[in-house]
Design a protein around this motif. Structure first.
Motif, PDB file in Angstrom:
ATOM      1  N   LEU A   1       0.837  -1.203   0.000  1.00  0.00           N
ATOM      2  CA  LEU A   1       0.000   0.000   0.000  1.00  0.00           C
ATOM      3  C   LEU A   1       0.872   1.254   0.000  1.00  0.00           C
ATOM      4  CD1 LEU A   1      -2.825   1.346   0.318  1.00  0.00           C
ATOM      5  CD2 LEU A   1      -2.504   1.163   2.786  1.00  0.00           C
ATOM      6  N   LEU A   2       1.886   1.269   0.844  1.00  0.00           N
ATOM      7  CA  LEU A   2       2.791   2.416   0.902  1.00  0.00           C
ATOM      8  C   LEU A   2       3.575   2.566  -0.406  1.00  0.00           C
ATOM      9  CD1 LEU A   2       4.195   2.061   4.530  1.00  0.00           C
ATOM     10  CD2 LEU A   2       2.600   3.794   3.696  1.00  0.00           C
ATOM     11  N   GLN A   3       3.979   1.438  -0.986  1.00  0.00           N
ATOM     12  CA  GLN A   3       4.726   1.507  -2.234  1.00  0.00           C
ATOM     13  C   GLN A   3       3.852   2.010  -3.378  1.00  0.00           C
ATOM     14  OE1 GLN A   3       6.509  -2.451  -2.586  1.00  0.00           O
ATOM     15  NE2 GLN A   3       8.441  -1.597  -1.872  1.00  0.00           N
ATOM     16  N   LYS A   4       2.608   1.560  -3.413  1.00  0.00           N
ATOM     17  CA  LYS A   4       1.702   2.025  -4.464  1.00  0.00           C
ATOM     18  C   LYS A   4       1.457   3.520  -4.327  1.00  0.00           C
ATOM     19  CE  LYS A   4      -1.140   2.032  -7.859  1.00  0.00           C
ATOM     20  NZ  LYS A   4      -0.549   2.234  -9.200  1.00  0.00           N
TER      21      LYS A   4
ATOM     22  N   ALA B   1       3.547   5.692  -3.088  1.00  0.00           N
ATOM     23  CA  ALA B   1       4.779   6.363  -3.516  1.00  0.00           C
ATOM     24  C   ALA B   1       4.857   6.434  -5.034  1.00  0.00           C
ATOM     25  CB  ALA B   1       5.995   5.632  -2.955  1.00  0.00           C
ATOM     26  N   ILE B   2       4.455   5.362  -5.699  1.00  0.00           N
ATOM     27  CA  ILE B   2       4.479   5.349  -7.169  1.00  0.00           C
ATOM     28  C   ILE B   2       3.467   6.330  -7.735  1.00  0.00           C
ATOM     29  CG2 ILE B   2       3.960   3.917  -9.199  1.00  0.00           C
ATOM     30  CD1 ILE B   2       5.197   1.574  -7.630  1.00  0.00           C
ATOM     31  N   ASN B   3       2.307   6.417  -7.088  1.00  0.00           N
ATOM     32  CA  ASN B   3       1.283   7.369  -7.539  1.00  0.00           C
ATOM     33  C   ASN B   3       1.780   8.809  -7.458  1.00  0.00           C
ATOM     34  OD1 ASN B   3      -0.432   5.276  -7.980  1.00  0.00           O
ATOM     35  ND2 ASN B   3      -1.827   5.726  -6.302  1.00  0.00           N
ATOM     36  N   LYS B   4       2.728   9.065  -6.567  1.00  0.00           N
ATOM     37  CA  LYS B   4       3.253  10.420  -6.412  1.00  0.00           C
ATOM     38  C   LYS B   4       4.150  10.838  -7.572  1.00  0.00           C
ATOM     39  CE  LYS B   4       2.751  12.824  -3.603  1.00  0.00           C
ATOM     40  NZ  LYS B   4       1.707  13.890  -3.575  1.00  0.00           N
ATOM     41  N   ILE B   5       4.600   9.862  -8.360  1.00  0.00           N
ATOM     42  CA  ILE B   5       5.450  10.178  -9.509  1.00  0.00           C
ATOM     43  C   ILE B   5       4.558  10.412 -10.723  1.00  0.00           C
ATOM     44  CG2 ILE B   5       7.323   9.381 -10.993  1.00  0.00           C
ATOM     45  CD1 ILE B   5       8.166   7.490  -8.733  1.00  0.00           C
ATOM     46  N   PRO B   6       4.585  11.592 -11.314  1.00  0.00           N
ATOM     47  CA  PRO B   6       3.764  11.839 -12.516  1.00  0.00           C
ATOM     48  C   PRO B   6       4.056  10.809 -13.598  1.00  0.00           C
ATOM     49  CG  PRO B   6       4.715  13.879 -11.696  1.00  0.00           C
ATOM     50  CD  PRO B   6       5.362  12.764 -10.920  1.00  0.00           C
ATOM     51  N   ILE B   7       3.007  10.393 -14.312  1.00  0.00           N
ATOM     52  CA  ILE B   7       3.142   9.337 -15.321  1.00  0.00           C
ATOM     53  C   ILE B   7       4.249   9.629 -16.338  1.00  0.00           C
ATOM     54  CG2 ILE B   7       1.963   8.151 -17.228  1.00  0.00           C
ATOM     55  CD1 ILE B   7      -0.584   8.269 -15.566  1.00  0.00           C
ATOM     56  N   PRO B   8       4.383  10.859 -16.849  1.00  0.00           N
ATOM     57  CA  PRO B   8       5.452  11.117 -17.824  1.00  0.00           C
ATOM     58  C   PRO B   8       6.866  10.934 -17.254  1.00  0.00           C
ATOM     59  CG  PRO B   8       3.789  12.849 -17.907  1.00  0.00           C
ATOM     60  CD  PRO B   8       3.512  12.035 -16.684  1.00  0.00           C
ATOM     61  N   GLU B   9       6.992  10.951 -15.921  1.00  0.00           N
ATOM     62  CA  GLU B   9       8.316  10.851 -15.291  1.00  0.00           C
ATOM     63  C   GLU B   9       8.619   9.451 -14.762  1.00  0.00           C
ATOM     64  OE1 GLU B   9       8.724  13.842 -12.321  1.00  0.00           O
ATOM     65  OE2 GLU B   9       7.881  15.436 -13.576  1.00  0.00           O
ATOM     66  N   ARG B  10       7.775   8.470 -15.103  1.00  0.00           N
ATOM     67  CA  ARG B  10       7.935   7.138 -14.528  1.00  0.00           C
ATOM     68  C   ARG B  10       8.892   6.232 -15.297  1.00  0.00           C
ATOM     69  NH1 ARG B  10       1.816   5.442 -12.470  1.00  0.00           N
ATOM     70  NH2 ARG B  10       1.521   7.260 -11.104  1.00  0.00           N
ATOM     71  N   GLU B  11       9.374   6.672 -16.435  1.00  0.00           N
ATOM     72  CA  GLU B  11      10.251   5.816 -17.220  1.00  0.00           C
ATOM     73  C   GLU B  11      11.716   6.045 -16.867  1.00  0.00           C
ATOM     74  OE1 GLU B  11       9.289   3.337 -19.003  1.00  0.00           O
ATOM     75  OE2 GLU B  11       7.187   3.829 -18.619  1.00  0.00           O
ATOM     76  N   LYS B  12      12.148   7.287 -16.845  1.00  0.00           N
ATOM     77  CA  LYS B  12      13.551   7.607 -16.612  1.00  0.00           C
ATOM     78  C   LYS B  12      13.847   7.711 -15.107  1.00  0.00           C
ATOM     79  CE  LYS B  12      17.192  10.830 -18.001  1.00  0.00           C
ATOM     80  NZ  LYS B  12      17.520  12.069 -18.759  1.00  0.00           N
TER      81      LYS B  12
ATOM     82  N   ASN C   1      12.024   7.998  -1.928  1.00  0.00           N
ATOM     83  CA  ASN C   1      10.724   8.231  -1.284  1.00  0.00           C
ATOM     84  C   ASN C   1      10.641   7.438   0.018  1.00  0.00           C
ATOM     85  OD1 ASN C   1       7.825   7.873  -0.619  1.00  0.00           O
ATOM     86  ND2 ASN C   1       7.515   9.039  -2.497  1.00  0.00           N
ATOM     87  N   PRO C   2      10.484   8.091   1.173  1.00  0.00           N
ATOM     88  CA  PRO C   2      10.478   7.363   2.455  1.00  0.00           C
ATOM     89  C   PRO C   2       9.328   6.373   2.583  1.00  0.00           C
ATOM     90  CG  PRO C   2       9.810   9.659   2.756  1.00  0.00           C
ATOM     91  CD  PRO C   2      10.342   9.542   1.364  1.00  0.00           C
ATOM     92  N   TYR C   3       8.168   6.676   1.970  1.00  0.00           N
ATOM     93  CA  TYR C   3       7.032   5.757   2.052  1.00  0.00           C
ATOM     94  C   TYR C   3       7.353   4.449   1.328  1.00  0.00           C
ATOM     95  CZ  TYR C   3       4.564   9.911   3.601  1.00  0.00           C
ATOM     96  OH  TYR C   3       4.185  11.035   4.284  1.00  0.00           O
ATOM     97  N   TRP C   4       8.012   4.559   0.180  1.00  0.00           N
ATOM     98  CA  TRP C   4       8.377   3.357  -0.576  1.00  0.00           C
ATOM     99  C   TRP C   4       9.407   2.547   0.196  1.00  0.00           C
ATOM    100  CZ3 TRP C   4      12.425   0.758  -2.769  1.00  0.00           C
ATOM    101  CH2 TRP C   4      12.092  -0.226  -3.706  1.00  0.00           C
ATOM    102  N   VAL C   5      10.365   3.198   0.821  1.00  0.00           N
ATOM    103  CA  VAL C   5      11.410   2.501   1.578  1.00  0.00           C
ATOM    104  C   VAL C   5      10.803   1.788   2.786  1.00  0.00           C
ATOM    105  CG1 VAL C   5      13.492   2.796   2.970  1.00  0.00           C
ATOM    106  CG2 VAL C   5      13.235   4.067   0.825  1.00  0.00           C
ATOM    107  N   ILE C   6       9.890   2.463   3.491  1.00  0.00           N
ATOM    108  CA  ILE C   6       9.214   1.824   4.628  1.00  0.00           C
ATOM    109  C   ILE C   6       8.423   0.610   4.150  1.00  0.00           C
ATOM    110  CG2 ILE C   6       7.431   2.111   6.401  1.00  0.00           C
ATOM    111  CD1 ILE C   6       8.291   5.059   6.574  1.00  0.00           C
ATOM    112  N   GLY C   7       7.759   0.756   2.997  1.00  0.00           N
ATOM    113  CA  GLY C   7       7.024  -0.365   2.422  1.00  0.00           C
ATOM    114  C   GLY C   7       7.937  -1.534   2.111  1.00  0.00           C
ATOM    115  N   LEU C   8       9.123  -1.243   1.585  1.00  0.00           N
ATOM    116  CA  LEU C   8      10.092  -2.290   1.272  1.00  0.00           C
ATOM    117  C   LEU C   8      10.545  -3.009   2.541  1.00  0.00           C
ATOM    118  CD1 LEU C   8      11.806  -3.555  -1.033  1.00  0.00           C
ATOM    119  CD2 LEU C   8      13.595  -1.901  -0.436  1.00  0.00           C
ATOM    120  N   ILE C   9      10.761  -2.250   3.600  1.00  0.00           N
ATOM    121  CA  ILE C   9      11.172  -2.844   4.880  1.00  0.00           C
ATOM    122  C   ILE C   9      10.077  -3.760   5.421  1.00  0.00           C
ATOM    123  CG2 ILE C   9      11.715  -2.336   7.302  1.00  0.00           C
ATOM    124  CD1 ILE C   9      13.068   0.247   6.284  1.00  0.00           C
TER     125      ILE C   9
END
Length: 313
Positions: A24-27, A29-40, A49-57
């Protein structure tokens, strides 16, 4: 006296909650990245992103440890079904983030999920240490290898289709992100058993080779599985990814229990109870996935601190 079967079930349930809380936290975090910026530089942005890192832990640390212990006590046949309890957490988390209330259909989905999980537990398809003697049997190793190769082919095929197709992309990406976890589940218990045997001084050339293979497989497929799940999140809706991803993970334990370990049902109706539980969990997953899909609405337009405020309400 401790009932290790019940303890294993509890550990698997908590592990599922930790795993899906991390997702949930990782999703988010990904939503926070604009779609055009998700490739590079996609993964570089995630690690910042701290939310993504906490999710990974939560996924690797907390859930990984709990599921490993659960494997010791109940084996891999019951774990995927029990871990599905985490989808309830995802639904409630989505509700908190959206500031909405659950609808009657979603309450029904939660009830179905609970019923399905209870049925999975009642099937009693436990794989114990006594079953691990099969590890010295070359025929068992061959069966496990065939299972692994088939799932590897399905994993690669579905992922490639997900990357190349436009229509049905989410379906194949979701499947491609789920097969590695089904592989990890099959190899986790042999890996743990062989490690314990090694420290006890009970090992052979075959067991050493098998242990090295198992630890490599568990490590690699878990890492790639998490990476592929992020890729699926990047291109697809949570409402489709979670329920579709449950399909291989819920079917695999049947192959594991009856096809690899060649075990007989502990109860006359175990297989029917298990199948009913799996079907109910899958139906519940699609009902709860409707709310999870609305997580897409709280992406880039949400302020970073809003998740903390809403989850603490």
């Amino acid at each position: 006296m401790v009932n290790f079967f019940i303890l294993g079930i509890i550990l698997a349930l908590i592990g599922g909650i930790a795993n899906n809380s991390g997702a949930l936290l990782q999703k988010y975090a990904i939503n926070k990245i604009p779609i055009p910026e998700r490739e590079k530089g996609f993964y570089k942005k995630l690690f910042k992103n701290p939310y993504w890192v906490i999710g990974l832990i939560l996924i690797i640390g907390a859930s990984g440890a709990l599921i490993s212990l659960a494997q010791v006590y109940i084996g891999g046949a019951l774990i995927p079904g029990l871990m599905a309890v985490g989808m309830i957490v995802l639904t409630i988390g989505a509700v908190k983030l959206l500031g909405e209330k659950l609808k009657p259909l979603e309450y029904f989905g939660i009830l179905l999920m609970i019923v399905g999980i209870v049925l999975i537990g009642l099937s009693a398809l436990e794989i114990t240490d006594e079953d691990m003697v099969n590890l010295t049997d070359p025929k068992f190793v061959i069966r496990l290898a065939i299972y692994s190769v088939v799932f590897l082919i399905l994993w690669i095929t579905s992922r490639q289709l997900g990357k190349r197709l436009e229509k049905g992309k989410t379906v194949f990406l979701a499947l491609g992100a789920s097969f590695p976890f089904a592989l990890a589940n099959a190899w986790m218990q042999p890996c743990i058993f062989l490690l314990r045997d090694f420290f006890k001084g009970n090992f052979t050339a075959l067991s050493i080779i098998l242990f090295i293979v198992s630890i490599i497989i568990v490590a690699v497929v878990n890492i790639l599985g998490i990476a592929h799940l992020q890729d699926a999140f990047k291109h697809g809706d949570a409402s489709k990814i979670y329920p579709i991803g449950q399909i291989p993970q819920q079917i695999a334990p049947i192959l594991l229990y009856y096809g690899i370990y060649l075990k007989n049902s502990p109860l006359t109706y175990s297989i029917y109870i298990l199948l009913a539980g799996i079907l109910i969990i899958l139906v519940a997953g699609f009902l709860l996935g409707r709310k999870q899909g609305q997580l897409e609405l709280i992406g880039a337009e949400s302020e970073p601190d809003q998740i903390t405020d809403k989850l603490s309400e």
